[in-house]
Design a protein around this motif. Structure first.
Motif, PDB file in Angstrom:
ATOM      1  N   THR A 102       1.062  -1.184  -0.118  1.00 41.46           N
ATOM      2  CA  THR A 102       0.190   0.158   0.070  1.00 41.46           C
ATOM      3  C   THR A 102       0.294   1.493  -0.186  1.00 41.46           C
ATOM      4  N   GLU A 103       1.624   0.930   0.528  1.00 36.43           N
ATOM      5  CA  GLU A 103       3.145   1.729   0.562  1.00 36.43           C
ATOM      6  C   GLU A 103       3.827   2.880  -0.777  1.00 36.43           C
ATOM      7  N   THR A 124       1.274   4.187  -3.121  1.00 38.42           N
ATOM      8  CA  THR A 124       0.546   5.759  -3.249  1.00 38.42           C
ATOM      9  C   THR A 124       2.245   6.596  -3.674  1.00 38.42           C
ATOM     10  N   PRO A 143       5.194  10.960  -2.169  1.00 45.07           N
ATOM     11  CA  PRO A 143       4.062  10.334  -2.179  1.00 45.07           C
ATOM     12  C   PRO A 143       3.067  11.170  -3.187  1.00 45.07           C
ATOM     13  N   GLN A 151      -0.272  11.782  -3.294  1.00 44.84           N
ATOM     14  CA  GLN A 151      -0.990  13.522  -3.258  1.00 44.84           C
ATOM     15  C   GLN A 151      -0.150  14.510  -2.776  1.00 44.84           C
TER      16      GLN A 151
END
Length: 165
Positions: free
Chosen positions: A4-5, A8, A15, A17
């Motif tokens: 999951t990291e 992203t 990151p 976002q």
């Protein structure tokens, strides 16, 4: 690293976002730099008076520097995966600077530069803070370099404007 990291983070290891937000902030800076650049061209072309030769050369130096910074900002937006703004419509929509029109007096021109650089510094400091939070050293370093140069230019312009005639 957890899956999951990994999902992203972008290819730069930043990151996704937060990087998109920084690219958007860089586009705001890009827009304001374009207006600053055009202001410098205008005062370079229109400056008059006894200090013409001194200021004409200085304003050319400043607009050449601004042009290089514009390219650096646009390329950083691209590096972060964004698309740099490139229309006058976008620049005006994101502009926070005073637009200098038909400025020919030396003190008014220098005041416009000081005011413009002060606004650019505000935008750059926001970007500097945001990039520090996510470890975006590339953008952070660029903002730090811009800030250092612009603070010195403000100091020099203020020193010039306070001289007695």
């Amino acid at each position: 690293m957890k899956t999951t990291e990994k999902e992203t983070l972008n290819v730069l290891g930043l990151p996704v976002q937060e990087t998109e937000v920084i690219a958007a902030e860089l586009n705001i800076l890009l827009s304001n730099f374009q207006v600053y650049y055009q202001n410098l061209r205008g005062i370079h072309w229109n400056i008059r008076g006894k200090r013409f030769f001194q200021l004409h050369v200085k304003f050319e130096e400043l607009y050449n520097d601004a042009q290089l910074k514009i390219d650096e900002i646009a390329e950083r937006v691209l590096t972060l995966g964004g698309t740099p703004l490139h229309t006058f419509e976008d620049y005006i929509a994101n502009n926070k600077l005073t637009i200098g029109k038909n400025i020919s007096k030396d003190t008014a021109a220098v005041h416009l530069i000081i005011e413009s650089l002060s606004h650019l510094l505000q935008i750059e400091r926001v970007i500097l803070d945001e990039t520090a939070k996510i470890g975006d050293e590339g953008t952070n370093s660029m903002m730090s370099d811009f800030i250092k140069e612009q603070e010195k230019t403000i100091w020099m312009m203020k020193a010039w404007s306070e001289e007695e005639i």
